[in-house]
Every structure is written in C-alpha cells, then in structure tokens.
Scaffold this motif. Structure first.
Motif, PDB file in Angstrom:
ATOM      1  N   PRO A 209       0.809  -1.223   0.000  1.00  0.00           N
ATOM      2  CA  PRO A 209       0.000   0.000   0.000  1.00  0.00           C
ATOM      3  C   PRO A 209       0.839   1.269   0.000  1.00  0.00           C
ATOM      4  O   PRO A 209       0.341   2.348  -0.320  1.00  0.00           O
ATOM      5  N   LEU A 210       2.134   1.127   0.346  1.00  0.00           N
ATOM      6  CA  LEU A 210       3.055   2.258   0.310  1.00  0.00           C
ATOM      7  C   LEU A 210       4.412   1.734  -0.121  1.00  0.00           C
ATOM      8  O   LEU A 210       4.942   0.802   0.498  1.00  0.00           O
TER       9      LEU A 210
ATOM     10  N   THR B 234       7.790   0.391  10.318  1.00  0.00           N
ATOM     11  CA  THR B 234       7.984  -1.050  10.459  1.00  0.00           C
ATOM     12  C   THR B 234       6.814  -1.831   9.884  1.00  0.00           C
ATOM     13  O   THR B 234       6.992  -2.932   9.366  1.00  0.00           O
ATOM     14  N   HIS B 235       5.620  -1.269   9.961  1.00  0.00           N
ATOM     15  CA  HIS B 235       4.448  -1.965   9.422  1.00  0.00           C
ATOM     16  C   HIS B 235       4.593  -2.252   7.938  1.00  0.00           C
ATOM     17  O   HIS B 235       4.075  -3.247   7.430  1.00  0.00           O
ATOM     18  N   PHE B 236       5.282  -1.393   7.227  1.00  0.00           N
ATOM     19  CA  PHE B 236       5.464  -1.563   5.788  1.00  0.00           C
ATOM     20  C   PHE B 236       6.759  -2.295   5.449  1.00  0.00           C
ATOM     21  O   PHE B 236       6.871  -2.913   4.391  1.00  0.00           O
ATOM     22  N   ALA B 237       7.753  -2.213   6.348  1.00  0.00           N
ATOM     23  CA  ALA B 237       9.095  -2.682   6.014  1.00  0.00           C
ATOM     24  C   ALA B 237       9.329  -4.148   6.334  1.00  0.00           C
ATOM     25  O   ALA B 237      10.058  -4.834   5.621  1.00  0.00           O
TER      26      ALA B 237
ATOM     27  N   GLU C 156      -1.984  -1.231   8.861  1.00  0.00           N
ATOM     28  CA  GLU C 156      -1.750  -0.470   7.641  1.00  0.00           C
ATOM     29  C   GLU C 156      -0.717  -1.106   6.716  1.00  0.00           C
ATOM     30  O   GLU C 156      -0.586  -0.698   5.563  1.00  0.00           O
ATOM     31  N   GLY C 157       0.027  -2.086   7.211  1.00  0.00           N
ATOM     32  CA  GLY C 157       1.052  -2.695   6.385  1.00  0.00           C
ATOM     33  C   GLY C 157       0.525  -3.504   5.227  1.00  0.00           C
ATOM     34  O   GLY C 157       1.247  -3.753   4.261  1.00  0.00           O
ATOM     35  N   GLY C 158      -0.721  -3.944   5.299  1.00  0.00           N
ATOM     36  CA  GLY C 158      -1.320  -4.676   4.191  1.00  0.00           C
ATOM     37  C   GLY C 158      -0.704  -6.032   3.939  1.00  0.00           C
ATOM     38  O   GLY C 158      -0.558  -6.449   2.781  1.00  0.00           O
ATOM     39  N   TRP C 159      -0.365  -6.780   4.993  1.00  0.00           N
ATOM     40  CA  TRP C 159       0.282  -8.084   4.817  1.00  0.00           C
ATOM     41  C   TRP C 159      -0.708  -9.238   4.728  1.00  0.00           C
ATOM     42  O   TRP C 159      -0.323 -10.378   4.477  1.00  0.00           O
TER      43      TRP C 159
END
Length: 333
Positions: free
Chosen positions: A9-10, A227-230, A278-281
């Motif tokens: 998502p990002l 961290t949520h995205f990484a 929010e990380g979309g996993w």
C-alpha cells in the motif's frame, strides 16, 4: 492453495530511495491448519527421521511444577477443529467439555528431571521454500525445541538438523514425544505451508543514522509506522533480523561462537497480519477470513504464544555444523 501478499500500500523506496540497496528477500511460510505428513513441509507436523538415528532430547533438570499432558492437548485441539466445523449455534457436548478439562495444566510435586524428547517445530524441504540456504548434499531442514521454558534467557533449547531426504530409507514411526510439556503455548498446532517470497527492509534501529532520522521525522509527520510496511510478519525464512529484546542497543546481527557474523535463518512469528494493520500483509486469499469464527484462526494458525516477542534462529555462513544462535526479538507489528 497459494498465499499472495497484496501489492504494498506504500512503496517505501519512493519515500526513502536509500532503501533500494537495503532490500532483502524473505520467504513468508504462511502456515495454515492442516494434516501434514513426513513428506510435507510443515510447522508442527511429523518429521522424516531415520529409524536408526537417535531422537534428540533435553537432559537438563527443568524447574517446573505445573505441566500439560501432550496427548490431552492434542485431543482438545482436534475437538476445537471439529467444533468450529459445525454450526456455530451448536453447543459443545459434555464429552468435548471433558476432553477440554483433561488438557488443563496439572501441578506436579517436584521438578521435572526426566530427559525430554524434543518437539518438532518445523520441517522445510528446499523444493518448497525459496531462499532456504541448504548446505551441499542436503535438501531438508528440521527444527525441534524443548517444550520447557526453563533455559537461559527463557529461550527454548533449539535443535537443528540438515539432511538429504533421499537418504532416509527406513523411517522412524512413531517418533518419540514428551508425555507432558510446560505450556500449551509451546506445542505448534499442525500446519501445512504456503511459502511466498517477498521483499523486506531493515527495522529503524538497523538503518544508517541519517536514514533513521528521516524515518522518525516521517512517522511523526504522517502518523504511519515504518515497520508496518518494512518488515514481513509471521513465520518466515531469511530476510532481516530484528533487535534482540534483551539487548535493545545491539542492532547488529549476533556472532557465531567462531566470531563470524550470523545471518537470519528462521523466525517463529506472531500473527500473520496482526489484524488489519496499515502494512497490508494479509494475503488476498485470506481477505474474508474472520478469526473470531474459526479455529485455529487463519491469522494465528500455529497457536504458538511467546508473549509479545518473536524467536529468531541465526545460522553461521561459514559452516552449517556450527550451532545456531537464538534470540528473542521485539514484535514487529
């Protein structure tokens, strides 16, 4: 069935171009409740073990005074799986309630001193798991642990075994197992795997100072959590390590006893996606999964509970014969 992580998502590299050179492949194992065999990659499943090879045990005296009977725990698990397969309005039967009662912890009069057969945690065939760093002549990784917590740093005693599956001609069956374990949280519910390779980036404490400062400023400005995205959640192979819980100032990877910097091998994860963060996993195939109406939950199928921490196994790139390094790490999501 495959599991597919949605498009991010990002895209972090658009915000922090420096990350393009710091990406690493990581294999999300995506365990899901099932009935694996010795010929399958699995979490909590049976291991392909030679009949003439001793099963590993933990021989230390464990200072525990309350235990759970493993067979009763397994029976209660099967009851719950069957219960959730029926109509949610159908009540639990008295027989099922009795099975649940037998799986409750029981007090013992003295420390548990008998040798403890180790519990299978994972079995990974190289054919199934992209990025599995198998040594020459091997194609299978097996991981076991002691089902008692009473070890240094409250880290379970881990045993790893690399082998060539074709060399196992006479199979051990059934395999030894402990009669009792300390906590039901240390028994992995049997799961089949759906490995998928994705990309992840370092945690903030592992970034160069200048990039870390920009990340912290970005988080303050946007309200996002980097961290949520990484960092990919859940059980996984490879990728980036995390900061040890007992050494938060030590962001570098641990070293092998030979002095070599180790590499992340295997992560005993927490939730597969930790809700709808929010990380979309959450895999697209699990978009409609409702953890409140299933057992085991799709997002937490192994039922392993290590508090708010994960467990990471590091291996030495110099030699697969060197013992693994085990660390407790902070929850990433």
């Amino acid at each position: 069935m495959t599991r597919t992580t949605p498009p991010r998502p990002l895209e972090l590299t658009a915000v922090f171009p420096e990350l393009a050179t710091m990406s690493r492949n990581v294999t999300r194992l995506h365990p899901r409740s099932g009935s694996p065999t010795v010929d399958d990659s699995s979490v909590g499943g049976p291991l392909l073990w030679p009949q003439d090879e001793p099963w590993p045990t933990c021989t230390r005296s464990h200072e525990v005074y309350e235990v759970v009977e493993l067979e009763a725990l397994r029976a209660a698990h099967h009851v719950m799986v069957a219960r959730w397969a029926r109509s949610e309005d159908e009540p639990i039967t008295p027989e099922e309630e009795a099975i649940h009662d037998r799986s409750r912890p029981k007090k013992i009069a003295s420390p548990y001193t008998d040798p403890v057969p180790l519990l299978p945690v994972a079995q990974l065939y190289a054919r199934d798991v992209p990025g599995l760093p198998v040594p020459d002549g091997a194609d299978l990784l097996q991981i076991l642990w002691c089902p008692f917590i009473d070890h240094e740093g409250d880290i379970p005693a881990i045993h790893m075994r690399w082998r060539c599956a074709d060399e196992v001609t006479a199979r051990l069956s059934p395999s030894p197992e402990p009669t009792v374990i300390e906590l039901d949280d240390y028994w992995p519910a049997p799961c089949v795997l759906h490995p998928e390779q994705v990309t992840e980036y370092p945690a903030p404490d592992q970034l160069p100072d200048a990039v870390a400062a920009r990340v912290h400023a970005w988080q303050e400005e946007t309200g996002h959590h980097y961290t949520h995205f990484a960092v990919a959640p859940g059980w996984k192979i490879g990728g980036w390590g995390a900061v040890p819980s007992d050494a938060p100032d030590q962001a570098d990877p641990p070293r092998c006893e030979c002095g070599t910097v180790t590499e992340p091998l295997f992560t005993v994860g927490l939730s597969e996606w930790n809700g709808d963060n929010e990380g979309g996993w959450r895999p697209v195939e699990d978009a409609d999964a409702d953890d409140r109406r299933s057992y085991p939950p799709a997002g937490d199928p192994t039922q392993i509970e290590l508090g708010d921490e994960q467990l990471q196994i590091y291996h030495c790139p110099e030699s697969h014969e060197h013992p693994p390094v085990i660390v407790r790490v902070y929850q990433t999501l």
